[in-house]
Design a protein around this motif. Structure first.
Motif, PDB file in Angstrom:
ATOM      1  N   GLY A  40      -3.798   2.117  -8.853  1.00 59.20           N
ATOM      2  CA  GLY A  40      -4.972   2.605  -9.573  1.00 59.20           C
ATOM      3  C   GLY A  40      -4.655   3.471 -10.766  1.00 59.20           C
ATOM      4  N   VAL A  41      -3.411   3.433 -11.223  1.00 55.11           N
ATOM      5  CA  VAL A  41      -3.001   4.273 -12.345  1.00 55.11           C
ATOM      6  C   VAL A  41      -1.923   3.519 -13.129  1.00 55.11           C
ATOM      7  CG1 VAL A  41      -1.214   5.450 -10.962  1.00 55.11           C
ATOM      8  CG2 VAL A  41      -2.155   6.578 -12.979  1.00 55.11           C
TER       9      VAL A  41
ATOM     10  N   HIS B 241      -5.003  -3.885 -15.998  1.00 61.32           N
ATOM     11  CA  HIS B 241      -6.165  -4.512 -16.630  1.00 61.32           C
ATOM     12  C   HIS B 241      -6.359  -3.897 -18.016  1.00 61.32           C
ATOM     13  CE1 HIS B 241     -10.353  -5.689 -17.364  1.00 61.32           C
ATOM     14  NE2 HIS B 241     -10.165  -6.619 -16.440  1.00 61.32           N
TER      15      HIS B 241
ATOM     16  N   ARG C  86       4.001   7.188 -12.120  1.00 64.69           N
ATOM     17  CA  ARG C  86       2.702   7.252 -12.773  1.00 64.69           C
ATOM     18  C   ARG C  86       2.866   7.861 -14.163  1.00 64.69           C
ATOM     19  NH1 ARG C  86      -1.737  10.053  -9.604  1.00 64.69           N
ATOM     20  NH2 ARG C  86      -2.772   9.996 -11.655  1.00 64.69           N
TER      21      ARG C  86
ATOM     22  N   ARG D  48       1.044   6.946  -6.766  1.00 66.65           N
ATOM     23  CA  ARG D  48      -0.054   7.896  -6.979  1.00 66.65           C
ATOM     24  C   ARG D  48       0.392   9.325  -6.715  1.00 66.65           C
ATOM     25  NH1 ARG D  48      -3.073   4.037  -4.218  1.00 66.65           N
ATOM     26  NH2 ARG D  48      -3.086   5.301  -2.313  1.00 66.65           N
TER      27      ARG D  48
ATOM     28  N   ARG E  79       0.842   4.061  -2.884  1.00 68.95           N
ATOM     29  CA  ARG E  79       0.516   5.457  -2.574  1.00 68.95           C
ATOM     30  C   ARG E  79       1.612   6.386  -3.097  1.00 68.95           C
ATOM     31  NH1 ARG E  79       0.843   5.194   2.595  1.00 68.95           N
ATOM     32  NH2 ARG E  79      -1.123   4.036   2.726  1.00 68.95           N
TER      33      ARG E  79
ATOM     34  N   ARG F  11      -2.696  -2.516  -9.374  1.00 68.94           N
ATOM     35  CA  ARG F  11      -4.103  -2.402  -8.952  1.00 68.94           C
ATOM     36  C   ARG F  11      -4.239  -1.461  -7.766  1.00 68.94           C
ATOM     37  NH1 ARG F  11      -4.224  -8.083 -10.080  1.00 68.94           N
ATOM     38  NH2 ARG F  11      -3.887  -8.550  -7.871  1.00 68.94           N
ATOM     39  N   LEU F  12      -3.335  -1.566  -6.807  1.00 69.78           N
ATOM     40  CA  LEU F  12      -3.401  -0.701  -5.628  1.00 69.78           C
ATOM     41  C   LEU F  12      -3.121   0.754  -5.997  1.00 69.78           C
ATOM     42  CD1 LEU F  12      -1.555  -2.960  -3.026  1.00 69.78           C
ATOM     43  CD2 LEU F  12      -3.978  -2.322  -2.978  1.00 69.78           C
TER      44      LEU F  12
ATOM     45  N   GLN G  61      -7.660  -0.295 -18.649  1.00 72.97           N
ATOM     46  CA  GLN G  61      -6.830   0.901 -18.555  1.00 72.97           C
ATOM     47  C   GLN G  61      -6.267   1.334 -19.906  1.00 72.97           C
ATOM     48  OE1 GLN G  61      -4.062  -0.309 -15.392  1.00 72.97           O
ATOM     49  NE2 GLN G  61      -5.098   1.116 -14.005  1.00 72.97           N
TER      50      GLN G  61
ATOM     51  N   ARG H 150       0.822  -1.217   0.000  1.00 71.92           N
ATOM     52  CA  ARG H 150       0.000   0.000   0.000  1.00 71.92           C
ATOM     53  C   ARG H 150       0.854   1.265   0.000  1.00 71.92           C
ATOM     54  NH1 ARG H 150      -5.194  -1.226   0.257  1.00 71.92           N
ATOM     55  NH2 ARG H 150      -5.840  -3.194   1.245  1.00 71.92           N
TER      56      ARG H 150
END
Length: 345
Positions: A138-139, A72, A44, A26, A23, A135-136, A75, A19
């Motif tokens: 998210g980008v 995935h 990112r 991100r 983070r 996945r964690l 994206q 995590r």
């Protein structure tokens, strides 16, 4: 550089440990992570300042584009403008896995990621840690290999440290088991009706031709003074710090090389090392494996080890078909002298 060690832990524990690196991605920071090919150095994809730090850390020219990694296929919509039928066939066959496809770039992808080109290179990794991290986060994440530019690619966290030390610009480094393939992804230009290999890799040409249902072309060297269409197209690349030669007949080459002063390190198959070691007691033999696939998996680790064992490095050639074509591509580039590396074909 903070370290995350995940070996031997359960899935829920690994997710909790990832995590913080997720983070950091991100937030526009840099993270080292393992993949099934080699270790990556990621940021990112849509943060030009973060991507620029990757180029600075690696000392990478901005004419060499990066690969965007996705968790995935959904994206893809923020990375490419559209998918061609050819790209979809190859994705269905090889994703998740060590295949990267080149497609028209979406406007959300900053030009620094693509070396200013209108195309972008994208793949969906198969490594479970990589996919969980993505996945964690998210980008999508833009990432080259985690090594200094043109040097031997890293297949362990020790290789990453050897090149970068404890670089404070890298927020996190995730460790893990050795990459399954040990060679980079194959890169295929899918913008047209037939596949064009831009970089040989862990998926061989024969497999791509079968999946595509048509002939495969190759364009694996970048023209002088132009941005590369994909990573790994420079004439000199994957190169050790010591002079390196590829030998069709390793024994004959070692006879010549051992007549000169200086230490020699030899990288070869297990069978060749067993047959030659007693003849050349002063040569440091590195057994890369019994099969070509094993040799490919261990090639970079052997090249890095050979740097400290020899003043020159001799590498046994392999048959240039299947994964052997990728191994020979890496060795040909590794043997280009430094003063010739800026001259691109």
């Amino acid at each position: 550089m903070n370290i995350v060690e995940v070996s031997g832990r359960g899935q829920s524990s690994v997710r909790a440990l990832l995590r913080a690196p997720a983070r950091a991605l991100r937030d526009g920071r840099i993270v080292v992570f393992p993949t099934e090919t080699v270790f990556g150095l990621g940021a990112r994809f849509d943060d030009p300042a973060a991507v620029a730090r990757i180029f600075e850390i690696k000392r990478r020219p901005i004419t060499d584009p990066l690969i965007v990694h996705i968790a995935h296929p959904r994206q893809l919509r923020c990375v490419v403008r559209y998918c061609t039928p050819l790209a979809r066939r190859l994705m269905e066959r090889f994703w998740p896995g060590p295949l990267s496809v080149v497609l028209p770039r979406h406007g959300a992808v900053p030009p620094i990621v693509t070396a200013g080109l209108d195309t972008v290179c994208v793949r969906m990794p198969a490594h479970p840690l990589t996919r969980m991290l993505l996945r964690l986060a998210g980008v999508p994440v833009a990432a080259p290999s985690a090594n200094l530019f043109s040097r031997v690619s890293p297949t362990s966290i020790d290789h990453v440290y050897a090149d970068f030390g404890d670089d404070e610009r890298i927020a996190w480094a995730i460790t893990g088991p050795p990459p399954r393939h040990g060679l980079e992804s194959t890169i295929v230009d899918c913008t047209g009706p037939e596949p064009v290999i831009l970089r040989h890799g862990a998926v061989n040409v024969e497999s791509i031709a079968r999946a595509a249902g048509c002939a495969v072309r190759e364009r694996t060297l970048v023209a002088a003074r132009r941005s590369a269409a994909a990573p790994g197209m420079m004439a000199r690349h994957y190169a050790p710090a010591k002079p390196t030669v590829v030998c069709d007949d390793l024994s004959a080459a070692l006879v010549r090389m051992t007549r000169r002063s200086g230490r020699v390190a030899a990288i070869c198959s297990t069978a060749t090392a067993d047959a030659c070691a007693h003849r050349f007691p002063n040569v440091h033999f590195l057994r890369a494996g019994a099969t070509v696939r094993e040799i490919g998996r261990n090639l970079y680790a052997c090249l890095r080890a050979a740097e400290s064992l020899g003043d020159t490095i001799a590498v046994e050639a392999v048959r240039p078909d299947g994964i052997g074509r990728t191994v020979m591509d890496r060795l040909r580039r590794a043997c280009v002298p430094p003063d010739a590396g800026s001259h691109r074909s």
